[in-house]
Design a protein around this motif. Structure first.
Motif, PDB file in Angstrom:
ATOM      1  N   THR A 291       0.890  -1.159  -0.010  1.00  0.00           N
ATOM      2  CA  THR A 291       0.036  -0.291  -0.084  1.00  0.00           C
ATOM      3  C   THR A 291       0.803   1.522  -0.084  1.00  0.00           C
ATOM      4  N   CYS A 292       1.934   1.332   0.820  1.00  0.00           N
ATOM      5  CA  CYS A 292       2.618   2.533   1.135  1.00  0.00           C
ATOM      6  C   CYS A 292       3.662   2.622  -0.450  1.00  0.00           C
ATOM      7  N   GLU A 293       4.012   1.609  -0.946  1.00  0.00           N
ATOM      8  CA  GLU A 293       4.717   1.658  -2.226  1.00  0.00           C
ATOM      9  C   GLU A 293       3.916   2.063  -3.250  1.00  0.00           C
ATOM     10  N   TRP A 294       2.634   1.580  -3.284  1.00  0.00           N
ATOM     11  CA  TRP A 294       1.782   2.040  -4.455  1.00  0.00           C
ATOM     12  C   TRP A 294       1.162   3.467  -4.365  1.00  0.00           C
ATOM     13  N   VAL A 295       0.837   4.121  -3.161  1.00  0.00           N
ATOM     14  CA  VAL A 295       0.566   5.460  -3.043  1.00  0.00           C
ATOM     15  C   VAL A 295       1.862   6.222  -3.359  1.00  0.00           C
ATOM     16  N   THR A 296       3.085   5.717  -3.016  1.00  0.00           N
ATOM     17  CA  THR A 296       4.102   6.535  -3.277  1.00  0.00           C
ATOM     18  C   THR A 296       4.444   6.590  -4.837  1.00  0.00           C
ATOM     19  N   ALA A 297       4.225   5.603  -5.429  1.00  0.00           N
ATOM     20  CA  ALA A 297       4.407   5.568  -6.771  1.00  0.00           C
ATOM     21  C   ALA A 297       3.223   6.494  -7.588  1.00  0.00           C
ATOM     22  N   HIS A 298       2.247   6.637  -6.887  1.00  0.00           N
ATOM     23  CA  HIS A 298       1.185   7.493  -7.659  1.00  0.00           C
ATOM     24  C   HIS A 298       1.073   8.749  -7.029  1.00  0.00           C
ATOM     25  N   GLY A 299       2.398   9.548  -6.437  1.00  0.00           N
ATOM     26  CA  GLY A 299       2.321  10.745  -6.203  1.00  0.00           C
ATOM     27  C   GLY A 299       2.165  11.278  -4.650  1.00  0.00           C
ATOM     28  N   VAL A 300       1.976  10.445  -3.958  1.00  0.00           N
ATOM     29  CA  VAL A 300       2.008  10.710  -2.597  1.00  0.00           C
ATOM     30  C   VAL A 300       3.300  10.684  -1.846  1.00  0.00           C
TER      31      VAL A 300
END
Length: 382
Positions: A291-300
């Motif tokens: 989850t953390c990796e996904w949101v980071t990859a999407h601009g968070v």
């Protein structure tokens, strides 16, 4: 606090960015509001003492301050100048209600789904201002609003999603990245759902080193205490011994940052919940990290370093930089969608799902009703 300093909050950028209300189309994400409603505003017949008037009314979280500017026979502008409401939710109501009042010269305007209390506060304050200006509030409340449409629109797509909250929004993005046609039906006039009022914190197991704190003696003592409590709880010895071995190897390799592993995450969870079986699976740890990796990859952008918080004593907790609540995720994901300009993604705002479409025992779509009375039937091929 959300404030304005003379800037109108109903400009084009507000409309496009927030997708604020029913009746608005051409949202920059390729999203839409409901179909435009006919303008049935009456000819100007009101009478006011020209000027700018100010009033306040209680919203969900704060007082909402409104300024209304009137001419001899027309409402010329409605501005919300100060509030402490949830920004995105409040802006949806501000954009929709202020625009409708000025455009229709009527107080018979709809509240915004998901922002009812803020909507009511704006309307109440506007009525106060109209009264100060010598206007006939009762007459304006009876003045024709937008004509409700009685039309049905069939939309063909590959995947239909109900709700643009955390699950719906992230699913829509992931599918759009694969080139799948997606239509999202959202009952509110904005994206985010309950994510907008969430605490916004995520647990980041086995985070990259730049996120981790330097190891301290209290943290070493805490690790030893967790292992002791895990054994007392009945966690299998091989699991406890495995984590202890990971811990020793981590520091033997010269690492000074906080130790962490999926297995330790599981053991700590077992101790916290008092359930030894929870130590046997790392599914939760893997999901939390992804989850953390996904949101980071999407601009968070996530806050560093990780912290320990009540209920999660090991330092793994993070949140979006600048906006620690869930709104930070929504802002970043909306920006990501805008930049990606997915042609396959459409969002129907202010449209509540009514029933599933079932044919031959198979769900093939969903029916929805927009605030303007337009009925939608979204048919999905996948």
């Amino acid at each position: 606090m959300q404030e304005t300093t003379g800037e109108r909050l109903i400009g084009r950028r507000t409309f496009l960015r927030l997708g604020a209300a029913a009746g608005m189309t051409a949202f920059v994400l390729g999203s839409t509001g409901c179909s435009p409603m006919a303008n049935t505003a009456p000819e100007k017949s009101a009478s006011f003492t020209p000027g700018t008037y100010t009033a306040q009314a209680q919203g969900k979280q704060s007082l909402v301050t409104v300024e209304v500017t009137v001419g001899d026979d027309a409402i010329e502008a409605v501005d919300v100048t100060n509030h402490c409401e949830s920004e995105r939710i409040a802006n949806a109501a501000i954009a929709a209600i202020a625009t409708d009042i000025v455009e229709l010269q009527s107080l018979a305007v709809d509240t915004v789904s998901g922002a009812t209390l803020t909507s009511m506060a704006i309307l109440s304050a506007v009525k106060d201002c109209i009264g100060q200006a010598g206007g006939d509030v009762a007459a304006l409340e009876k003045a024709a609003g937008r004509e409700k449409k009685d039309a049905t629109e069939i939309i063909e797509t590959e995947v239909a999603i109900v709700g643009a909250g955390a699950a719906g929004l992230t699913s829509a993005i992931a599918l759009s990245e694969q080139g799948t046609d997606v239509v999202v039906m959202e009952k509110c006039g904005f994206i985010g759902g309950s994510m907008l009022v969430s605490g916004g914190r995520l647990q980041y197991p086995e985070a990259p080193l730049e996120f981790r704190q330097e190891t301290t003696e209290p943290m070493r003592r805490l690790f030893a205490e967790v292992m002791e409590r895990a054994r007392a709880l009945g966690v299998k010895e091989e699991r406890v011994a495995f984590v202890e071995d990971q811990y020793e190897k981590w520091y033997a390799e010269g690492n000074t940052k906080t130790f962490d592993s999926d297995e330790y995450y599981a053991v700590l969870g077992a101790v916290g919940f008092g359930n030894p079986l929870a130590a046997e699976t790392t599914v939760d740890a893997v999901a939390a990290r992804h989850t953390c990796e996904w949101v980071t990859a999407h601009g968070v952008e996530l806050e560093k370093p990780l912290l320990g918080i009540m209920g999660f004593s090991w330092p793994r907790s993070t949140h979006p930089v600048g906006k620690p609540a869930g709104e930070g995720y929504v802002d970043a994901l909306e920006d990501y969608i805008e930049k990606s300009a997915f042609p396959e993604l459409e969002i129907l705002f202010s449209t509540s799902a009514q029933e599933l479409v079932v044919e031959s025992g198979k769900i093939v779509g969903v029916k929805g009703l927009c605030d303007d009375g337009t009925a939608y039937e979204v048919r999905a091929s996948k």
